[in-house]
Design a protein around this motif. Structure first.
Motif, PDB file in Angstrom:
ATOM      1  N   LEU A  71       0.818  -1.208   0.000  1.00 46.89           N
ATOM      2  CA  LEU A  71       0.000   0.000   0.000  1.00 46.89           C
ATOM      3  C   LEU A  71       0.856   1.264   0.000  1.00 46.89           C
ATOM      4  O   LEU A  71       0.525   2.258  -0.665  1.00 46.89           O
ATOM      5  CB  LEU A  71      -0.924  -0.019   1.219  1.00 46.89           C
ATOM      6  N   LYS A  72       1.984   1.248   0.731  1.00 52.22           N
ATOM      7  CA  LYS A  72       2.831   2.432   0.790  1.00 52.22           C
ATOM      8  C   LYS A  72       3.390   2.777  -0.592  1.00 52.22           C
ATOM      9  O   LYS A  72       3.513   3.953  -0.942  1.00 52.22           O
ATOM     10  CB  LYS A  72       3.974   2.211   1.777  1.00 52.22           C
ATOM     11  N   ALA A  73       3.736   1.744  -1.360  1.00 51.34           N
ATOM     12  CA  ALA A  73       4.275   2.000  -2.695  1.00 51.34           C
ATOM     13  C   ALA A  73       3.246   2.707  -3.569  1.00 51.34           C
ATOM     14  O   ALA A  73       3.555   3.685  -4.260  1.00 51.34           O
ATOM     15  CB  ALA A  73       4.720   0.684  -3.346  1.00 51.34           C
ATOM     16  N   PHE A  74       2.010   2.237  -3.536  1.00 51.64           N
ATOM     17  CA  PHE A  74       0.988   2.843  -4.374  1.00 51.64           C
ATOM     18  C   PHE A  74       0.512   4.176  -3.802  1.00 51.64           C
ATOM     19  O   PHE A  74      -0.025   5.011  -4.541  1.00 51.64           O
ATOM     20  CB  PHE A  74      -0.173   1.869  -4.563  1.00 51.64           C
ATOM     21  N   GLN A  75       0.714   4.382  -2.499  1.00 54.77           N
ATOM     22  CA  GLN A  75       0.471   5.714  -1.953  1.00 54.77           C
ATOM     23  C   GLN A  75       1.451   6.715  -2.549  1.00 54.77           C
ATOM     24  O   GLN A  75       1.072   7.846  -2.888  1.00 54.77           O
ATOM     25  CB  GLN A  75       0.601   5.684  -0.439  1.00 54.77           C
ATOM     26  N   ASN A  76       2.725   6.313  -2.677  1.00 55.65           N
ATOM     27  CA  ASN A  76       3.709   7.187  -3.312  1.00 55.65           C
ATOM     28  C   ASN A  76       3.297   7.523  -4.738  1.00 55.65           C
ATOM     29  O   ASN A  76       3.432   8.673  -5.180  1.00 55.65           O
ATOM     30  CB  ASN A  76       5.086   6.516  -3.329  1.00 55.65           C
ATOM     31  N   LEU A  77       2.781   6.530  -5.458  1.00 57.82           N
ATOM     32  CA  LEU A  77       2.349   6.777  -6.839  1.00 57.82           C
ATOM     33  C   LEU A  77       1.145   7.722  -6.867  1.00 57.82           C
ATOM     34  O   LEU A  77       1.064   8.611  -7.719  1.00 57.82           O
ATOM     35  CB  LEU A  77       1.996   5.451  -7.507  1.00 57.82           C
ATOM     36  N   GLY A  78       0.225   7.544  -5.911  1.00 55.13           N
ATOM     37  CA  GLY A  78      -0.929   8.437  -5.842  1.00 55.13           C
ATOM     38  C   GLY A  78      -0.535   9.861  -5.500  1.00 55.13           C
ATOM     39  O   GLY A  78      -1.059  10.823  -6.091  1.00 55.13           O
ATOM     40  N   TYR A  79       0.414  10.011  -4.554  1.00 50.10           N
ATOM     41  CA  TYR A  79       0.890  11.347  -4.201  1.00 50.10           C
ATOM     42  C   TYR A  79       1.584  12.015  -5.388  1.00 50.10           C
ATOM     43  O   TYR A  79       1.512  13.247  -5.549  1.00 50.10           O
ATOM     44  CB  TYR A  79       1.849  11.270  -3.018  1.00 50.10           C
ATOM     45  N   THR A  80       2.259  11.210  -6.199  1.00 48.94           N
ATOM     46  CA  THR A  80       2.901  11.758  -7.402  1.00 48.94           C
ATOM     47  C   THR A  80       1.869  12.439  -8.291  1.00 48.94           C
ATOM     48  O   THR A  80       2.048  13.586  -8.727  1.00 48.94           O
ATOM     49  CB  THR A  80       3.599  10.637  -8.190  1.00 48.94           C
ATOM     50  N   GLY A  81       0.769  11.724  -8.559  1.00 43.56           N
ATOM     51  CA  GLY A  81      -0.279  12.301  -9.382  1.00 43.56           C
ATOM     52  C   GLY A  81      -0.892  13.542  -8.760  1.00 43.56           C
ATOM     53  O   GLY A  81      -1.184  14.520  -9.458  1.00 43.56           O
ATOM     54  N   GLU A  82      -1.084  13.523  -7.443  1.00 43.09           N
ATOM     55  CA  GLU A  82      -1.693  14.670  -6.770  1.00 43.09           C
ATOM     56  C   GLU A  82      -0.830  15.922  -6.910  1.00 43.09           C
ATOM     57  O   GLU A  82      -1.343  17.015  -7.197  1.00 43.09           O
ATOM     58  CB  GLU A  82      -1.906  14.350  -5.293  1.00 43.09           C
ATOM     59  N   TRP A  83       0.482  15.775  -6.716  1.00 49.57           N
ATOM     60  CA  TRP A  83       1.351  16.952  -6.801  1.00 49.57           C
ATOM     61  C   TRP A  83       1.383  17.522  -8.218  1.00 49.57           C
ATOM     62  O   TRP A  83       1.381  18.746  -8.410  1.00 49.57           O
ATOM     63  CB  TRP A  83       2.766  16.603  -6.345  1.00 49.57           C
ATOM     64  N   PHE A  84       1.389  16.661  -9.240  1.00 47.84           N
ATOM     65  CA  PHE A  84       1.379  17.166 -10.613  1.00 47.84           C
ATOM     66  C   PHE A  84       0.035  17.806 -10.953  1.00 47.84           C
ATOM     67  O   PHE A  84      -0.023  18.783 -11.709  1.00 47.84           O
ATOM     68  CB  PHE A  84       1.702  16.042 -11.598  1.00 47.84           C
ATOM     69  N   VAL A  85      -1.041  17.261 -10.392  1.00 52.23           N
ATOM     70  CA  VAL A  85      -2.352  17.890 -10.586  1.00 52.23           C
ATOM     71  C   VAL A  85      -2.380  19.268  -9.930  1.00 52.23           C
ATOM     72  O   VAL A  85      -2.922  20.233 -10.487  1.00 52.23           O
ATOM     73  CB  VAL A  85      -3.467  16.992 -10.019  1.00 52.23           C
ATOM     74  N   PHE A  86      -1.785  19.384  -8.728  1.00 50.70           N
ATOM     75  CA  PHE A  86      -1.717  20.687  -8.063  1.00 50.70           C
ATOM     76  C   PHE A  86      -0.972  21.702  -8.930  1.00 50.70           C
ATOM     77  O   PHE A  86      -1.377  22.874  -9.034  1.00 50.70           O
ATOM     78  CB  PHE A  86      -1.008  20.560  -6.715  1.00 50.70           C
ATOM     79  N   ALA A  87       0.140  21.263  -9.535  1.00 51.71           N
ATOM     80  CA  ALA A  87       0.910  22.164 -10.397  1.00 51.71           C
ATOM     81  C   ALA A  87       0.058  22.636 -11.573  1.00 51.71           C
ATOM     82  O   ALA A  87       0.032  23.823 -11.919  1.00 51.71           O
ATOM     83  CB  ALA A  87       2.178  21.477 -10.902  1.00 51.71           C
ATOM     84  N   GLY A  88      -0.673  21.698 -12.191  1.00 51.74           N
ATOM     85  CA  GLY A  88      -1.547  22.079 -13.301  1.00 51.74           C
ATOM     86  C   GLY A  88      -2.673  22.989 -12.857  1.00 51.74           C
ATOM     87  O   GLY A  88      -3.064  23.912 -13.592  1.00 51.74           O
TER      88      GLY A  88
END
Length: 263
Positions: free
Chosen positions: A209-226
């Protein structure tokens, strides 16, 4: 038309945007690197566990403590079996069964948990072959102590006498009289017709779960930038439209408020 960009209000907006976008990209890249590191760890640990039998066995003490570099490596140890336990609810080849766990008392006086093999069905002491008598030398894959939740390890308590849910020094300390190694091994070949239990990757190296949390956080930060870029362009467009309307006299003037009589 764009002179409003030099006003204090827009200076503040522009500085915020110029700081927020690199920060979001940096955080997204960092979370992505964490996910990639976990993928690499998982791949390396899985390959090491699968190829451990290709390496020559080394003395047990030379491979301790167990870490990512030694987990799954073949070790050898000598001693006498001094008791046996069953580990229920373990799956192998899609079938439920139990591990037969023997305690090997070495010359150091400490006991090494040794998984002699796997048997199908329920944990029945009558089905488990007795360990060999006398001095024996065992060879198998070195494994770290289990924790509940890893590799199907159960956290259940209240098991019958002679059974344990996890293969770990913390779980076995109250079940055996000897001091224990903080490790265990699974034999290369199962004893007495039992199936050998394959080595598994160490805990913390899987795609959990922690690994896929990192992947989810990746998407969230790029969405914030957009989202920051989108909001900046939206505010800019609204300001330009306001300036055009003001130049054409289309902006309604706010009526003067009548003074409120005192008293």
């Amino acid at each position: 038309m764009y002179r409003f960009l030099l006003t204090p209000r827009w200076w503040g907006i522009n500085v915020f945007v110029l700081l927020a976008i690199p920060f979001c990209v940096f955080m997204g890249s960092w979370q992505l690197s964490r996910f990639e590191d976990r993928v690499d760890d998982h791949r390396t640990a899985t390959e090491q566990a699968a190829s451990g039998h290709e390496h020559a066995a080394r003395p047990l003490d030379s491979m301790l403590p167990v870490d990512k570099s030694t987990s799954g490596r073949r070790v050898t140890a000598s001693g006498r079996y001094a008791g046996q336990l069953l580990v229920p609810d373990r799956e192998l080849d899609g079938k439920r069964g139990f591990y037969v766990l023997a305690l090997l008392r070495t010359d150091s006086g400490k006991a090494l948990p040794v998984v002699r093999g796997w048997l199908p069905g329920t944990a029945d002491p009558a089905k488990a072959p007795a360990p060999p008598a006398g001095e024996v030398t065992v060879t198998g894959a070195l494994q770290a102590s289990e924790t509940p939740g890893d590799n199907g390890v159960s956290a259940q308590g209240g098991l019958p006498a002679g059974q344990t849910a996890a293969i770990s020094s913390a779980s076995l300390v109250n079940l055996v009289p000897d001091r224990l190694y903080d490790a265990w091994i699974t034999l290369d070949k199962g004893d007495s017709g039992m199936k050998a239990v394959p080595a598994s990757a160490p805990g913390g190296t899987g795609l959990d779960l922690k690994a896929f949390q990192n992947l989810g956080y990746t998407g969230e930060w790029f969405v914030f930038a957009g989202f920051v870029v989108f909001m900046w362009f939206r505010l800019l467009r609204r300001e330009i439209e306001f300036q055009r309307d003001a130049a054409l006299g289309l902006v309604p003037e706010e009526p003067d408020r009548e003074p409120v009589p005192s008293g």
